[in-house]
Scaffold this active site. Structure first.
Site, PDB file in Angstrom:
ATOM      1  N   GLY A 186      13.724-133.426  33.149  1.00 32.87           N
ATOM      2  CA  GLY A 186      13.013-132.155  32.997  1.00 32.87           C
ATOM      3  C   GLY A 186      11.943-132.238  31.922  1.00 32.87           C
ATOM      4  CG  ASP A 195       4.746-127.782  33.091  1.00 33.04           C
ATOM      5  OD1 ASP A 195       3.771-127.018  33.180  1.00 33.04           O
ATOM      6  OD2 ASP A 195       5.606-127.887  33.985  1.00 33.04           O
TER       7      ASP A 195
END
Ligand code: MEV
Length: 320
Positions: free
Chosen positions: A105, A152
């Site tokens: 992740g 991200d």
């Protein structure tokens, strides 16, 4: 120049996950495990991809077919990124290689998207700004998965530790020199979009309750920003505990992560929380230096795997 290698860091969410999808801020840090992409311009109008970490071996199609037909999961982000950039002549041979497992992740899809856009920007001579790289990469993420705040992508491009608002409306580096976080991997792979959709369902049923949860997360993110800038790690840890409580309200805590988080706290951490979508992936903790080793042991005893990383590292860069 016909060939270039670019790398971008993975990320860890520090505060504000889920709420950031709905117009609230979050804080994210870049970690020193990087994604690498080598992009080569070739004469034939063919798109070729090797991404062994996600089981893509010698995937090929005509450039004119980019984005069309069944695209294997591991190839989606890179293929759509190339389509969004728009390559007018010839083709491309791309190889990606990650220093971290795509299971953690750490944002391997986002990091590979950013690497490819940055590489194309250099090879084409267009030299896009970081903002332009963000916009094209974020469009790619939305094209592939429909949802996502883009935090991200920002971490992969800008690096460091960022205060970030949904869709990149604000991307503000927090000027710090180190961030002593402990990271534990749960061993459970989660699908972010499935969890985001479950939270969305809850928000549909209890809109006022969930909206208040997001507002409280926003408040603690603002407080955490100050505490991080002051290097007040005890307060940052305590705010992690508050954030975890609110994530538990959203129903994304997960038993395994909770075990690791409580074990870290019991072993003397200032605080601990999940990082990312929840239910699996990683948890993070902050502890006084004298307790770091016992906190790590406790996380492993609870069934987690400690991943030794350095946070707050450099964003996307050209390697060769
Ligand atoms: C997942 O890592 C973090 C979420 O906030 C989704 C997102 O911000 O795109 C749940």
């Amino acid at each position: 120049m016909k060939k270039i290698t670019v790398s971008a860091p993975g990320k860890l969410m520090l505060f504000g996950e889920h709420a950031v999808v709905y117009g609230r801020p979050c804080i994210v840090t870049a970690v020193n495990q990087r994604m690498h992409a080598t992009v080569e311009l070739i004469d034939q109008p063919i798109f070729q991809l090797n991404a062994p970490d996600v089981q893509i071996k010698n995937y090929k199609k005509p450039m004119s077919d980019l984005g069309n037909g069944e695209i294997p999961k591991g190839a989606k982000f890179v293929e759509i990124a190339v389509g969004n950039f728009g390559v007018r002549k010839g083709g491309l041979s791309i190889t990606t290689k990650s220093e971290f497992s795509s299971q953690f992740g750490f944002g391997s899809s986002s990091a590979s998207t950013v690497c490819v856009i940055k590489a194309l920007s250099e090879l084409s001579g267009k030299k896009l700004s970081n903002r332009q790289i963000f916009d094209l990469s974020y469009k790619t993420i939305l094209d592939v998965q429909g949802k996502g705040s883009g935090f991200d992508i920002a971490a992969a491009i800008y690096g460091g530790t960022l205060y970030f608002l949904t869709g990149g409306k604000v991307i503000k580096p927090l000027k710090i020199t180190s961030l002593p976080i402990i990271v534990g991997y749960s061993g459970i792979k989660v699908d972010t979009i499935t969890i985001v959709n479950e939270v969305l369902k809850k928000a549909g049923k209890y809109p006022k309750v969930i909206d208040r949860v997001y507002n409280n997360i926003e408040r603690l993110v603002e407080q955490a920003k100050k505490s991080i800038l002051n290097k007040d790690w005890q307060s940052v840890g305590e705010l992690m505990n508050f954030n975890e409580g609110l994530l538990a309200v959203l129903g994304v805590e997960g038993k395994k992560l909770a075990d690791m988080i409580y074990a870290a706290r019991d072993a003397g951490a200032y605080g601990a929380k999940l990082s990312g979508a929840g239910m699996g992936d990683c948890m993070i903790a902050l502890a006084p230096p004298s307790k770091v080793s016992s906190v790590k042991k406790a996380i492993e005893k609870a069934g987690g795997q400690v991943i030794n990383i350095r946070a707050n590292v450099e964003g996307v860069r050209i390697e060769s």
